[in-house]
Design an enzyme around this catalytic site. Structure first.
Site, PDB file in Angstrom:
ATOM      1  CD  GLN A   1       4.290  -5.492  -3.120  1.00 12.36           C
ATOM      2  OE1 GLN A   1       4.834  -5.616  -4.219  1.00 12.36           O
ATOM      3  NE2 GLN A   1       4.973  -5.492  -2.009  1.00 12.36           N
TER       4      GLN A   1
ATOM      5  NE  ARG B   1       9.343  -5.115 -12.383  1.00 14.14           N
ATOM      6  CZ  ARG B   1       9.445  -5.901 -11.308  1.00 14.14           C
ATOM      7  NH1 ARG B   1      10.073  -5.485 -10.217  1.00 14.14           N
ATOM      8  NH2 ARG B   1       8.931  -7.118 -11.338  1.00 14.14           N
TER       9      ARG B   1
ATOM     10  CG  HIS C   1       4.755  -8.297  -8.551  1.00 11.53           C
ATOM     11  ND1 HIS C   1       5.818  -7.481  -8.882  1.00 11.53           N
ATOM     12  CD2 HIS C   1       4.965  -8.643  -7.264  1.00 11.53           C
ATOM     13  CE1 HIS C   1       6.619  -7.327  -7.834  1.00 11.53           C
ATOM     14  NE2 HIS C   1       6.116  -8.026  -6.833  1.00 11.53           N
TER      15      HIS C   1
ATOM     16  CD  GLU D   1      11.278 -11.189  -5.916  1.00 15.64           C
ATOM     17  OE1 GLU D   1      10.697 -11.760  -4.992  1.00 15.64           O
ATOM     18  OE2 GLU D   1      12.064 -10.245  -5.736  1.00 15.64           O
TER      19      GLU D   1
ATOM     20  CG  ASN E   1      13.188  -8.370  -8.495  1.00 18.08           C
ATOM     21  OD1 ASN E   1      13.360  -7.704  -9.514  1.00 18.08           O
ATOM     22  ND2 ASN E   1      11.992  -8.754  -8.093  1.00 18.08           N
TER      23      ASN E   1
ATOM     24  CE1 TYR F   1      14.301  -5.186  -2.098  1.00 14.41           C
ATOM     25  CE2 TYR F   1      14.180  -7.043  -3.599  1.00 14.41           C
ATOM     26  CZ  TYR F   1      13.684  -5.837  -3.144  1.00 14.41           C
ATOM     27  OH  TYR F   1      12.581  -5.271  -3.739  1.00 14.41           O
TER      28      TYR F   1
ATOM     29  CD  GLU G   1      10.983  -6.046  -6.767  1.00 10.98           C
ATOM     30  OE1 GLU G   1      11.328  -6.409  -5.630  1.00 10.98           O
ATOM     31  OE2 GLU G   1       9.956  -6.468  -7.343  1.00 10.98           O
TER      32      GLU G   1
ATOM     33  CD1 TRP H   1      10.414  -2.690  -2.587  1.00 10.34           C
ATOM     34  CD2 TRP H   1       9.520  -3.007  -4.617  1.00 10.34           C
ATOM     35  NE1 TRP H   1       9.109  -3.064  -2.420  1.00 10.34           N
ATOM     36  CE2 TRP H   1       8.534  -3.263  -3.640  1.00 10.34           C
ATOM     37  CE3 TRP H   1       9.194  -3.126  -5.976  1.00 10.34           C
ATOM     38  CZ2 TRP H   1       7.237  -3.642  -3.976  1.00 10.34           C
ATOM     39  CZ3 TRP H   1       7.906  -3.511  -6.297  1.00 10.34           C
ATOM     40  CH2 TRP H   1       6.945  -3.761  -5.301  1.00 10.34           C
TER      41      TRP H   1
ATOM     42  CD  GLU I   1       7.669  -6.360   1.790  1.00 10.70           C
ATOM     43  OE1 GLU I   1       7.380  -5.708   0.766  1.00 10.70           O
ATOM     44  OE2 GLU I   1       8.457  -7.296   1.779  1.00 10.70           O
TER      45      GLU I   1
ATOM     46  CG  PHE J   1      10.873  -2.427   1.176  1.00  7.46           C
ATOM     47  CD1 PHE J   1      10.114  -3.183   2.065  1.00  7.46           C
ATOM     48  CD2 PHE J   1      12.128  -2.910   0.822  1.00  7.46           C
ATOM     49  CE1 PHE J   1      10.586  -4.388   2.567  1.00  7.46           C
ATOM     50  CE2 PHE J   1      12.613  -4.111   1.321  1.00  7.46           C
ATOM     51  CZ  PHE J   1      11.843  -4.852   2.192  1.00  7.46           C
TER      52      PHE J   1
HETATM   53  C1  GAL Z   1      10.409  -8.511  -3.567  1.00 12.40           C
HETATM   54  C2  GAL Z   1       9.031  -8.369  -4.185  1.00 12.40           C
HETATM   55  C3  GAL Z   1       8.403  -7.038  -3.949  1.00 12.40           C
HETATM   56  C4  GAL Z   1       8.684  -6.463  -2.582  1.00 12.40           C
HETATM   57  C5  GAL Z   1      10.133  -6.610  -2.192  1.00 12.40           C
HETATM   58  C6  GAL Z   1      10.484  -6.193  -0.775  1.00 12.40           C
HETATM   59  O1  GAL Z   1      10.676  -9.842  -3.308  1.00 12.40           O
HETATM   60  O2  GAL Z   1       9.089  -8.591  -5.562  1.00 12.40           O
HETATM   61  O3  GAL Z   1       7.047  -7.165  -4.233  1.00 12.40           O
HETATM   62  O4  GAL Z   1       7.806  -6.898  -1.652  1.00 12.40           O
HETATM   63  O5  GAL Z   1      10.547  -7.929  -2.335  1.00 12.40           O
HETATM   64  O6  GAL Z   1      10.321  -7.245   0.104  1.00 12.40           O
END
Ligand code: GAL
Length: 600
Positions: A53, A109, A155, A201, A410, A412, A475, A524, A531, A540
């Site tokens: 990325q 990280r 990753h 993930e 991780n 979100y 993340e 993150w 992305e 992000f």
């Molecule tokens: C996670 C992933 C990251 C990043 C993030 C935002 O799933 O590990 O690489 O892309 O989402 O979508």
């Protein structure tokens, strides 16, 4: 006179700059209410990225293509974007670490690119000296900026050659090749990296990369492939954990006592050297040393409640006698994994909705976490996926159980779950409640709504189901709506992201105050980046990257300033020890299998 005027102008300009700065900072919100200063001080706050990325340099320094190079070059990414250059961190890492330092960031990280380290991917193939040299400089530069490295081994960017050879994670050969790759990393960088995540993930890898094939390599393998992938991945993880903790590493035979003393080294490991030798006669230590921070020229060691200080020489004397220490002993290192999960809240109190939320968490998180903590898949998954879910042998179960020093999460977003009265395996997820009200504002990414309370609920769930010794939030972050179509000046006023962090961190702190064992957190991401399928269209970053400028200019967003002020600057330091800034010399070829552990 002219001189005076010039001086006055300079003073005025400086004052104006200071006022502008103050105005910029003053609109930042206070720290989240549930995050007292003491807690923020005791926690480690950092930022995350991943090789494909941000790195770029896709064909430089002996690197071969990964599945993401092939996938993006085939045109599967929005706007035909690729990671060929990305943020060009391959060249720009010195300035990026400088920026991190300016923001007070002490934890970073990142991930290694497998195909940069081992261009032919597999066991027995040559290690790429240029790849090793690149990561040596990267890590040393990090440490020179007082930033502690946390490394993800994988990753998502599998070497294309291994995809071609045995379908990547679907093939059982993957396990040995992964462990070999991890071994190369431990040998070359294990003297400076103490925190390792085997996989990022696994759910995404196995569901999106292999099951559905919507991510690289883009070949749908269905549920059977998806569970085969998960099975191989878990076994590769457990073997890597074993390698790190149990296998003696002859390569460490010129380790210093300091290397050895970074862990709770059993005295027997130091068999031919007394602690008095180690201390050069200055202090005798009896048992149970516990290493503290190696940052200064004096290392603090605590023994039997007495704190003793040793001198620099202690850190530097090579001790040939230490040839049977493990990687973990040498680095006081830890191996974990980064699992992703969306929290599921039952849509109503109906039995089937509660059951669906539970099953959803078991199916998505428990699929990986249960084998790691309990040695087997969840019973619910075994029953719902019985035709396609492989099973572990007793020996594999034993190896898996407890094979992590910390759990990476991780996190979100959260959703509602609706069940069915007739099918216990059905989980329907929803983003609106029964009255049609959104669970939270939508980000730029279609899967991501802002649901701060779901972070708290997920953490409480994880702590009560698994009782991990340590949780790292590997993340957490958000893509702000329409940011990509804004000017730099508009994009850096990212209130949406500031509010996201404020809300999520508030609930994280609440969870910590109630005993959830999170001691490290990564936002993150450090900067806008590639992305995945969305290319550069979803941002992000807490730092903006101007992908239209030849310099790929980075500009800190308000979210970066907010995190810097209340978290990065006040949080715990890294405790990095740049003991051998040159790193090890690259190994010529991949190392032989580790020798079995000696009996004590
Ligand atoms: C996670 C992933 C990251 C990043 C993030 C935002 O799933 O590990 O690489 O892309 O989402 O979508």
């Amino acid at each position: 006179m002219a001189h005076r005027r010039l001086q006055l102008a300079a003073v005025l300009a400086l004052a104006a700059f200071a006022v502008a700065q103050a105005r910029q900072i003053s609109h930042l919100p206070d720290a989240p209410a549930m995050c007292p200063l003491e807690m923020r001080k005791n926690t480690r706050w950092g930022v995350a990225t991943a090789s494909y990325q941000v790195e770029g340099g896709w064909n430089l320094g002996g690197r071969t293509p990964s599945v993401w190079d092939t996938f993006s070059h085939a045109g599967f990414i929005k706007n035909n974007d690729t990671g060929d250059v990305a943020c060009d961190m391959y060249h720009k890492y010195p300035q990026d670490f400088k920026l991190m330092r300016e923001l007070g960031i002490k934890h970073y990280r990142f991930s290694f690119s497998w195909n940069r380290i081992l261009p032919q991917g597999g066991k027995g193939t040559p290690v790429n000296p240029e790849g090793i040299a690149f990561y040596n400089s990267l890590i040393n530069e990090m440490i020179a900026n007082n930033i502690r490295p946390y490394a993800t081994i994988f990753h998502w960017d599998l070497p294309q050659v291994l995809q071609d050879k045995y379908q990547g994670l679907i093939g059982e050969e993957f396990i040995a090749d992964f462990v070999n790759y991890a071994n190369v990393l431990f040998e070359n960088f294990g003297d400076r990296i103490r925190d390792w995540m085997t996989f990022n993930e696994p759910w995404v890898t196995c569901v999106l990369q292999y099951g559905q094939g919507v991510f690289a390599p883009g070949i749908p393998m269905g549920d059977e492939g998806m569970y085969k992938c998960g099975h191989n991945l878990l076994k590769a993880h457990a073997k890597t954990y074993e390698l790190y903790h149990k296998a003696p590493q002859a390569k460490l035979d010129n380790a210093t006592f300091a290397d050895a003393a970074r862990g709770k080294v059993p005295q027997a490991k130091l068999d031919n050297a007394t602690f008095a030798d180690a201390a050069r006669g200055k202090v005798g230590i009896a048992h149970n040393i516990e290493y503290l921070e190696p940052l200064t020229h004096a290392a603090a060691l605590k023994a039997n409640n007495v704190t003793c200080y040793f001198l620099l020489e202690f850190l530097q004397v090579p001790q040939a006698k230490l040839d049977n220490v493990t990687f973990a002993d040498a680095a006081r290192g830890k191996v974990g994994i980064a699992l992703n999960i969306e929290y599921l809240e039952p849509l109503t109190e109906a039995k089937e909705d509660v059951a669906a939320a539970n099953y959803g968490l078991e199916k998505n998180l428990g699929w990986f976490a249960d084998p790691l903590f309990f040695g087997d898949y969840p019973a619910s998954l075994k029953s719902c996926a019985k035709d396609v879910l492989p099973s572990f042998t007793a020996e594999e179960s034993k190896l898996l159980k407890g094979s992590l020093d910390f759990l990476g999460i991780n996190f979100y977003t959260g959703k509602f779950a609706k069940g069915s009265t007739t099918d216990k395996c059905s989980v329907e997820t929803r983003e609106q409640d029964v009255n049609g009200k959104d669970i939270g504002p939508l980000a730029e990414s279609s899967w991501l709504r802002v649901v701060p309370w779901s972070f708290y609920k997920l953490l409480k769930y994880v702590q009560s189901r698994y009782d991990p010794k340590q949780i790292i939030i590997t993340e957490n972050g958000v893509s702000a709506p329409k940011e990509d179509s804004m000017s730099v000046q508009q994009a850096i006023r990212d209130d949406f992201r500031v509010n996201y962090y404020k809300g999520y961190l508030d609930y994280l702190c609440k969870a910590i105050s109630e005993g959830v064992k999170v001691n490290t957190y990564f936002a993150w991401s450090f900067m806008d980046n590639f992305e995945w399928r969305e290319g550069y269209s979803q941002r992000f970053g807490i730092n903006h990257v101007d992908f239209d400028s030849p310099e790929l200019t980075r500009t800190t967003k308000d979210s970066g300033k907010f995190l810097s002020k209340h978290f990065f600057r006040v949080g715990r330091g890294g405790g990095v020890g740049a003991r051998r800034p040159g790193g090890r010399q690259p190994t010529k070829e991949t190392p032989k299998a580790a020798k079995p552990a000696k009996q004590q």
